[in-house]
Design an enzyme around this catalytic site. Structure first.
Site, PDB file in Angstrom:
ATOM      1  N   MET A  99      24.245   9.446   2.081  1.00 29.60           N
ATOM      2  CA  MET A  99      24.169  10.790   2.629  1.00 29.60           C
ATOM      3  C   MET A  99      24.482  10.780   4.126  1.00 29.60           C
ATOM      4  O   MET A  99      25.163  11.677   4.633  1.00 29.60           O
ATOM      5  CB  MET A  99      22.789  11.395   2.367  1.00 29.60           C
TER       6      MET A  99
ATOM      7  N   GLU B 100       0.819  -1.221   0.000  1.00 29.92           N
ATOM      8  CA  GLU B 100       0.000   0.000   0.000  1.00 29.92           C
ATOM      9  C   GLU B 100       0.849   1.264   0.000  1.00 29.92           C
ATOM     10  O   GLU B 100       0.417   2.310  -0.498  1.00 29.92           O
ATOM     11  CB  GLU B 100      -0.951   0.010   1.195  1.00 29.92           C
TER      12      GLU B 100
ATOM     13  N   LYS C  21     -17.382  -0.931   6.051  1.00 26.41           N
ATOM     14  CA  LYS C  21     -17.833  -1.918   5.063  1.00 26.41           C
ATOM     15  C   LYS C  21     -19.355  -1.931   4.936  1.00 26.41           C
ATOM     16  O   LYS C  21     -19.888  -2.117   3.840  1.00 26.41           O
ATOM     17  CB  LYS C  21     -17.328  -3.302   5.476  1.00 26.41           C
TER      18      LYS C  21
ATOM     19  N   PHE D 206     -11.149  -7.026  14.023  1.00 31.86           N
ATOM     20  CA  PHE D 206     -10.060  -7.486  13.168  1.00 31.86           C
ATOM     21  C   PHE D 206      -9.764  -6.440  12.086  1.00 31.86           C
ATOM     22  O   PHE D 206     -10.665  -5.936  11.431  1.00 31.86           O
ATOM     23  CB  PHE D 206     -10.444  -8.823  12.505  1.00 31.86           C
ATOM     24  N   GLN D 207      -8.505  -6.117  11.939  1.00 28.31           N
ATOM     25  CA  GLN D 207      -8.030  -5.128  10.970  1.00 28.31           C
ATOM     26  C   GLN D 207      -8.700  -3.762  11.147  1.00 28.31           C
ATOM     27  O   GLN D 207      -8.888  -3.023  10.189  1.00 28.31           O
ATOM     28  CB  GLN D 207      -8.191  -5.626   9.523  1.00 28.31           C
TER      29      GLN D 207
END
Lengths: 167, 577
Positions: B476, B57, B169, B119-120
């Protein structure tokens, strides 16, 4: 409430009444190390909007930046810092003291002198309501501390700009 | 289903319809449980919106960002709840720091489970709040069209930025009975500040008195598509123009009035011009700390002017004498009515001396020089390519040696400094501008953070060229340790790098190349340019301990610029990072 170098500034913020708006504003302060000293949120004239009066302390150089950052939030319609000379500022405090019949007269003299009200009275206790400018409320609280103060609740400042200026 | 019949529509289908109305062509993302109704609607609505399925993602968010920067249109991300949504946070913060329009749609657990550690479940509305321009948690299916319309409006107007839409959802799966084109309700949002012509006049009068002006052009010039106007202003005034890194391309860097990039690793001549100027006028830059060094010494004796669409930027870093709030293009067009040629002949001669005396340069002795690889690439493309970068030494060399001649051609994470940005951003840029050559200039450190997107580029057959400036170091940081920390290397040795060419070749449709000697640079870059059926990775095995110069140590005044490595020991920098 006040620390030495950190004067309290009073901001009036007019916002859309939406979830999260308070969190967004609080983040602007918290991220820059500003402490919110008092906060009053109430419905505005139109229920779609809310009025927040926020007392904050922190680096004054940063304050202008913060006022602009709060004003930039999508849900904020305006954010204005009001010097107290240009505005009416009021506060309400409720204080509960332990006070039996033997000191009641003394307590009521204080209530009378500071234009307060007793809003609850029992054998052993008294709840006093003090309203007015913060300095007046502070002065009353200083005096009432000669009693056994068990609880203190203050609303924090609410403010309205004088004359026809917008708050 | 009948597409126009909203009576039998699900929220997710209404969402897709609304995205179509916004002109969305591509969605970058990866599905998951809470996003299934929305992914399903991409099929059931028969939409023409194309899904670019990513492998992570974070990659999706950088792709949307790269797409937005390359095209000027908002990039769209669609992911699921919880870890998927938190994986986009780095990309959202990157977009916010660089004012990039993006709409990130995240699935959320069903409404009744919110706040119960389902969940999630993650509080994405809360987690993302400090790094978004605005955000929404939708609580009513019929609100979807208004929220989508507002989100795109907010993301792409004023100072652009990312907007998050969190959709439970049950909301995306619920029945939709509302209108697809509702009115927006944004009483607190005023993206178009009214231009005050008096302020422009005042600035024009200040300009008229200047003999040593410098125009500082930032990303705002590109966002408002004001590059032609800026060039006309510079030519009218006879004033040199330096740009921020994100402003590269605001004026062709081949233009005689261009000074290239200024700041910490900017050109010596840009920095010297800023030190000696009697007036600096910033248009669409926010006086970032990489540019100003020590704030209270920056252009201390010069007239300082700031033009920006965002009022909060005025007097934030630098106190200015004159300012104007407005869109860069509108302000410049107004200014062009009031200004004429300035007497800058002596000044331009002085700058020509700086350019002659302090050109960008690099030694060719020793191993393969990153600068030479980039220099050759520039000569081969003549600047006709989109360049994206990661963050670090290669980024600075790319900014120095790959001159940008067109707007929106140099895409880099400036404010956030996000390693891993370059390659996915290149994929997004290639999706948005398929006809252009797109080169991702990355380091071996940053590339390994998002190289899983090679699969994405292969599936989409995108001919993105990834040029890995491979010095087997986090270069760097190593440079800072060498210069300021007595050369104590701590945590910078990237031992056990993969063979990037072989790694690339293991993806069906990708090619890998390796450059080891300066003599092979052109030959191998040419072979890479000839392969356009998929991505290719060019691993350039570069000198390990090369440093980037010029350099202004962080927090120091521009006067302290180092042109080359100092012999004496340096104090630790006081400025930010």
């Amino acid at each position: 409430m006040t620390t030495n170098n950190n004067k309290i500034h009073t901001l009036s913020v007019y916002v859309s009444n939406r979830p999260g708006v308070l969190a967004r504003i609080a983040q602007v302060f918290a991220r820059r190390g500003f402490n919110i000293e008092s906060l009053v949120v109430s419905p505005g004239k139109d229920g779609k909007f809310s009025r927040m009066t926020i007392g904050v302390s922190g680096n004054p150089d940063m304050l202008q930046q913060i006022v602009k950052q709060v004003g930039k939030l999508i849900d904020v319609l305006s954010c204005i810092e009001h010097p107290e000379t240009d505005a009416v500022v009021r506060e309400l405090a409720l204080v509960k003291i332990l006070c039996g019949p033997e000191r009641r007269t003394e307590a009521l003299q204080l209530v009378d002198h500071f234009n307060c009200k007793t809003v609850d009275l029992t054998d052993k206790s008294m709840v006093i309501m003090s309203t007015g400018a913060s300095e007046k409320v502070n002065a009353f609280l200083d005096m009432v501390r000669t009693f056994d103060v068990v609880e203190l609740v203050r609303t924090g400042k609410v403010l309205m700009a004088r004359g026809d200026r917008a708050t | 289903m009948t597409q126009q019949n909203t009576q039998s529509m699900e929220g997710a289908q209404a969402l897709v319809k609304c995205l179509e109305r916004q002109g969305v062509e591509y969605i970058f993302g990866l599905p998951g449980g809470s996003a299934i109704p929305m992914y399903d609607a991409l099929i059931t609505t028969g939409t023409k919106i194309k899904l670019i399925l990513t492998r992570h993602e974070q990659g999706a968010s950088h792709m949307a960002d790269g797409y937005a920067r390359a095209t000027g249109k908002p990039g769209v991300v669609l992911v699921t709840s919880g870890p998927a949504a938190t994986n986009t946070i780095t990309g959202i913060m990157t977009a916010q720091m660089d004012s990039v329009p993006m709409v990130v749609i995240t699935g959320q657990t069903i409404s009744s489970m919110i706040g119960k550690d389902a969940f999630q479940e993650a509080d994405v509305f809360g987690i993302s709040m400090p790094v978004v321009k605005h955000s929404y948690l939708i609580k009513d299916t019929n609100d979807i069209p208004r929220v989508v319309k507002e989100a795109f409006h907010i993301a792409s107007t004023g100072r652009p930025g990312p907007v998050v839409i969190d959709i439970p959802k049950d909301i995306s799966a619920g029945p939709f009975t509302g209108a697809l084109d509702p009115v927006m309700d944004l009483p607190g949002y005023r993206p178009d500040p009214k231009l005050d012509p008096e302020r422009v006049k005042e600035i024009s009068q200040a300009l008229a008195k200047s003999r040593r002006p410098v125009i500082l052009a930032g990303h705002g010039v590109l966002i408002s598509k004001a590059a032609p106007q800026l060039q006309r202003l510079a030519e009218t005034l006879n004033a040199p123009v330096t740009t921020t890194m994100l402003g590269k391309g605001a004026i062709p860097e081949t233009h005689p009035l261009s000074l290239g990039m200024l700041g910490m690793h900017g050109t010596a001549y840009a920095n010297k011009a800023v030190v000696e100027c009697d007036l600096i006028m910033s248009i669409g830059s926010r006086f970032d700390d990489r540019i100003i060094g020590q704030a209270d010494r920056f252009c201390r004796d010069a007239v300082r002017i700031h033009i920006d669409i965002d009022e909060t930027e005025i007097n934030k870093m630098i106190n200015v004498h004159h300012h104007c709030i407005g869109d860069a293009r509108e302000v410049i067009e107004e200014m062009l009515k009031h200004v004429g040629p300035l007497d800058t002949d002596d000044w331009l001669q002085r700058i020509a001396q700086f350019k002659k005396r302090y050109p960008l340069r690099y030694g060719k002795q020793g191993g393969l020089k990153a600068q030479q690889v980039l220099d050759e690439l520039y000569k081969m493309t003549e600047g006709k390519a989109i360049i994206t970068t990661d963050v670090g030494q290669h980024q600075m060399w790319a900014a120095q040696f790959l001159k940008t001649v067109r707007p929106d051609d140099f895409i880099s994470s400036g404010g956030a400094g996000t390693m891993g940005y370059g390659f996915p951003a290149a994929i997004g840029a290639q999706v948005g501008r398929p006809e252009e050559a797109v080169w991702a200039i990355v380091g071996d450190g940053g590339f390994q953070m998002t190289l899983c997107e090679l699969a994405t580029a292969c599936v989409q057959k995108l001919p993105v060229k990834v040029l890995v400036i491979n010095n087997h170091y986090l270069g760097m940081v190593r440079q800072w340790q060498e210069l300021f920390y007595d050369d104590r290397e701590s945590g910078v040795d990237l031992e056990n790098n993969p063979d990037f060419a072989k790694l690339a070749a293991s993806y069906p449709g990708a090619r890998g190349f390796t450059i080891k000697r300066a003599a092979d640079i052109r030959k191998i870059l040419k072979r890479a340019m000839e392969y356009n059926d998929g991505p290719c990775v060019i691993n350039a095995e570069c000198e390990k301990t090369e440093n980037v110069f010029p350099m202004i140590p962080a927090g120091r005044p521009i006067e302290d610029m180092l042109i080359e490595r100092p012999r004496q020991k340096m104090e630790k920098p006081t400025g930010s990072t």
